[in-house]
Design a protein around this motif. Structure first.
Motif, PDB file in Angstrom:
ATOM      1  N   MET A   1       0.492  -1.227  -0.027  1.00 22.74           N
ATOM      2  CA  MET A   1       0.244   0.178   0.006  1.00 22.74           C
ATOM      3  C   MET A   1       0.590   1.536   0.293  1.00 22.74           C
ATOM      4  SD  MET A   1      -3.111   0.972   0.127  1.00 22.74           S
ATOM      5  CE  MET A   1      -4.143   2.658   0.181  1.00 22.74           C
ATOM      6  N   VAL A   2       2.158   1.032   0.978  1.00 24.47           N
ATOM      7  CA  VAL A   2       3.384   2.176   0.686  1.00 24.47           C
ATOM      8  C   VAL A   2       3.473   2.873  -0.795  1.00 24.47           C
ATOM      9  CG1 VAL A   2       4.871   3.732   1.555  1.00 24.47           C
ATOM     10  CG2 VAL A   2       3.251   2.084   3.377  1.00 24.47           C
ATOM     11  N   GLU A   3       4.120   1.101  -1.698  1.00 20.79           N
ATOM     12  CA  GLU A   3       4.494   1.978  -2.532  1.00 20.79           C
ATOM     13  C   GLU A   3       3.088   2.680  -3.372  1.00 20.79           C
ATOM     14  OE1 GLU A   3       5.977  -2.179  -4.131  1.00 20.79           O
ATOM     15  OE2 GLU A   3       7.638  -2.225  -2.141  1.00 20.79           O
ATOM     16  N   GLN A   4       2.347   2.253  -3.687  1.00 16.02           N
ATOM     17  CA  GLN A   4       0.935   1.941  -4.011  1.00 16.02           C
ATOM     18  C   GLN A   4       0.641   4.090  -3.852  1.00 16.02           C
ATOM     19  OE1 GLN A   4      -2.273  -0.210  -3.319  1.00 16.02           O
ATOM     20  NE2 GLN A   4      -1.751  -1.609  -5.017  1.00 16.02           N
ATOM     21  N   PHE A   5       0.730   4.741  -2.220  1.00 16.80           N
ATOM     22  CA  PHE A   5       0.759   5.607  -2.725  1.00 16.80           C
ATOM     23  C   PHE A   5       1.972   7.020  -3.427  1.00 16.80           C
ATOM     24  CE2 PHE A   5       1.201   9.322   0.610  1.00 16.80           C
ATOM     25  CZ  PHE A   5       0.410  10.031   0.608  1.00 16.80           C
ATOM     26  N   GLN A   6       3.420   5.684  -3.602  1.00 20.57           N
ATOM     27  CA  GLN A   6       4.707   6.716  -3.375  1.00 20.57           C
ATOM     28  C   GLN A   6       4.054   7.133  -4.598  1.00 20.57           C
ATOM     29  OE1 GLN A   6       7.505   4.642  -1.539  1.00 20.57           O
ATOM     30  NE2 GLN A   6       7.325   5.733   0.353  1.00 20.57           N
ATOM     31  N   ASN A   7       3.858   5.525  -5.337  1.00 21.08           N
ATOM     32  CA  ASN A   7       3.632   5.826  -6.918  1.00 21.08           C
ATOM     33  C   ASN A   7       2.963   7.186  -7.414  1.00 21.08           C
ATOM     34  OD1 ASN A   7       5.374   3.604  -7.418  1.00 21.08           O
ATOM     35  ND2 ASN A   7       3.778   2.293  -7.113  1.00 21.08           N
ATOM     36  N   LEU A   8       1.408   6.771  -6.639  1.00 16.52           N
ATOM     37  CA  LEU A   8       0.569   8.098  -7.189  1.00 16.52           C
ATOM     38  C   LEU A   8       1.276   8.857  -7.009  1.00 16.52           C
ATOM     39  CD1 LEU A   8      -2.250   8.832  -8.164  1.00 16.52           C
ATOM     40  CD2 LEU A   8      -2.723   8.611  -4.990  1.00 16.52           C
ATOM     41  N   LEU A   9       2.054   9.941  -5.607  1.00 19.44           N
ATOM     42  CA  LEU A   9       2.756  10.277  -5.560  1.00 19.44           C
ATOM     43  C   LEU A   9       3.792  11.169  -6.649  1.00 19.44           C
ATOM     44  CD1 LEU A   9       3.362  10.845  -1.202  1.00 19.44           C
ATOM     45  CD2 LEU A   9       1.276  12.187  -2.497  1.00 19.44           C
ATOM     46  N   ALA A  10       4.296   9.891  -6.836  1.00 21.03           N
ATOM     47  CA  ALA A  10       4.899  10.725  -7.478  1.00 21.03           C
ATOM     48  C   ALA A  10       4.896  10.503  -9.519  1.00 21.03           C
ATOM     49  CB  ALA A  10       6.173   9.410  -8.520  1.00 21.03           C
ATOM     50  N   PHE A  11       3.925  10.530  -9.485  1.00 17.36           N
ATOM     51  CA  PHE A  11       3.127  10.655 -10.739  1.00 17.36           C
ATOM     52  C   PHE A  11       2.149  12.025 -10.924  1.00 17.36           C
ATOM     53  CE2 PHE A  11      -1.420  10.980 -12.806  1.00 17.36           C
ATOM     54  CZ  PHE A  11      -1.169  10.329 -14.281  1.00 17.36           C
ATOM     55  N   PHE A  12       1.511  12.523  -9.925  1.00 20.68           N
ATOM     56  CA  PHE A  12       1.238  14.069  -9.829  1.00 20.68           C
ATOM     57  C   PHE A  12       2.964  14.987  -9.228  1.00 20.68           C
ATOM     58  CE2 PHE A  12      -2.687  12.014  -8.606  1.00 20.68           C
ATOM     59  CZ  PHE A  12      -3.458  12.481  -9.410  1.00 20.68           C
ATOM     60  N   GLY A  13       3.728  14.719  -9.542  1.00 17.99           N
ATOM     61  CA  GLY A  13       5.007  15.766  -9.181  1.00 17.99           C
ATOM     62  C   GLY A  13       5.195  15.580  -7.812  1.00 17.99           C
ATOM     63  N   VAL A  14       5.190  14.890  -6.772  1.00 14.62           N
ATOM     64  CA  VAL A  14       5.083  15.073  -5.599  1.00 14.62           C
ATOM     65  C   VAL A  14       6.435  13.675  -4.354  1.00 14.62           C
ATOM     66  CG1 VAL A  14       4.126  15.385  -3.037  1.00 14.62           C
ATOM     67  CG2 VAL A  14       2.758  15.714  -5.013  1.00 14.62           C
ATOM     68  N   THR A  15       7.021  14.958  -4.422  1.00 11.67           N
ATOM     69  CA  THR A  15       8.222  13.257  -4.478  1.00 11.67           C
ATOM     70  C   THR A  15       8.743  13.197  -2.558  1.00 11.67           C
ATOM     71  OG1 THR A  15       9.859  15.311  -4.311  1.00 11.67           O
ATOM     72  CG2 THR A  15       9.457  13.574  -6.181  1.00 11.67           C
ATOM     73  N   GLY A  16       8.448  12.490  -2.020  1.00 12.04           N
ATOM     74  CA  GLY A  16       8.545  12.094  -0.824  1.00 12.04           C
ATOM     75  C   GLY A  16       7.287  12.642  -0.151  1.00 12.04           C
ATOM     76  N   VAL A  17       7.918  12.437   1.314  1.00  9.59           N
ATOM     77  CA  VAL A  17       6.973  12.643   2.368  1.00  9.59           C
ATOM     78  C   VAL A  17       7.789  13.582   3.285  1.00  9.59           C
ATOM     79  CG1 VAL A  17       6.032  11.756   4.458  1.00  9.59           C
ATOM     80  CG2 VAL A  17       6.119  10.479   2.507  1.00  9.59           C
ATOM     81  N   PRO A  18       6.524  14.793   3.891  1.00  9.02           N
ATOM     82  CA  PRO A  18       7.462  16.279   4.219  1.00  9.02           C
ATOM     83  C   PRO A  18       8.150  15.823   5.430  1.00  9.02           C
ATOM     84  CG  PRO A  18       5.295  16.053   3.881  1.00  9.02           C
ATOM     85  CD  PRO A  18       5.512  14.980   3.646  1.00  9.02           C
ATOM     86  N   GLN A  19       9.303  15.829   6.543  1.00 11.49           N
ATOM     87  CA  GLN A  19       9.749  15.615   7.292  1.00 11.49           C
ATOM     88  C   GLN A  19       9.870  16.670   8.632  1.00 11.49           C
ATOM     89  OE1 GLN A  19      12.458  12.814   7.498  1.00 11.49           O
ATOM     90  NE2 GLN A  19      11.335  12.641   5.510  1.00 11.49           N
ATOM     91  N   ASN A  20       9.452  17.887   8.416  1.00 20.73           N
ATOM     92  CA  ASN A  20       9.238  18.762   9.392  1.00 20.73           C
ATOM     93  C   ASN A  20       8.118  19.401   8.978  1.00 20.73           C
ATOM     94  OD1 ASN A  20       9.988  20.641   7.724  1.00 20.73           O
ATOM     95  ND2 ASN A  20      12.101  20.864   8.110  1.00 20.73           N
ATOM     96  N   PHE A  21       7.902  20.497   9.775  1.00 24.57           N
ATOM     97  CA  PHE A  21       6.343  21.644   9.992  1.00 24.57           C
ATOM     98  C   PHE A  21       6.894  22.673   7.938  1.00 24.57           C
ATOM     99  CE2 PHE A  21       3.391  24.637  10.303  1.00 24.57           C
ATOM    100  CZ  PHE A  21       1.875  24.049  10.194  1.00 24.57           C
ATOM    101  N   ALA A  22       7.278  22.729   8.240  1.00 21.28           N
ATOM    102  CA  ALA A  22       7.751  23.848   6.968  1.00 21.28           C
ATOM    103  C   ALA A  22       7.923  23.223   6.060  1.00 21.28           C
ATOM    104  CB  ALA A  22       9.597  24.479   7.367  1.00 21.28           C
TER     105      ALA A  22
END
Length: 56
Positions: A1-22
């Motif tokens: 499930m995590v891989e599918q979510f990461q693939n979906l984010l990559a499709f929309f151009g969103v890379t990675g998960v945020p590390q801090n609030f900023a």
């Protein structure tokens, strides 16, 4: 499930998960904008199909 979510984010151009609030705020805005575009396109398609089915 995590891989599918990461693939979906990559499709929309969103890379990675945020590390801090900023990083969270622009990431969240991007994800919400992608969801809004997706739901808007889906609603438009359903509206077109509904309109075409009324012509019969």
């Amino acid at each position: 499930m995590v891989e599918q979510f990461q693939n979906l984010l990559a499709f929309f151009g969103v890379t990675g998960v945020p590390q801090n609030f900023a990083e969270l705020v622009p990431w969240l805005v991007t994800v919400l904008a992608c969801l809004a575009i997706f739901w808007g396109a889906l609603k438009l398609m359903f509206g077109i199909v509904r309109t075409m089915s009324r012509w019969r």
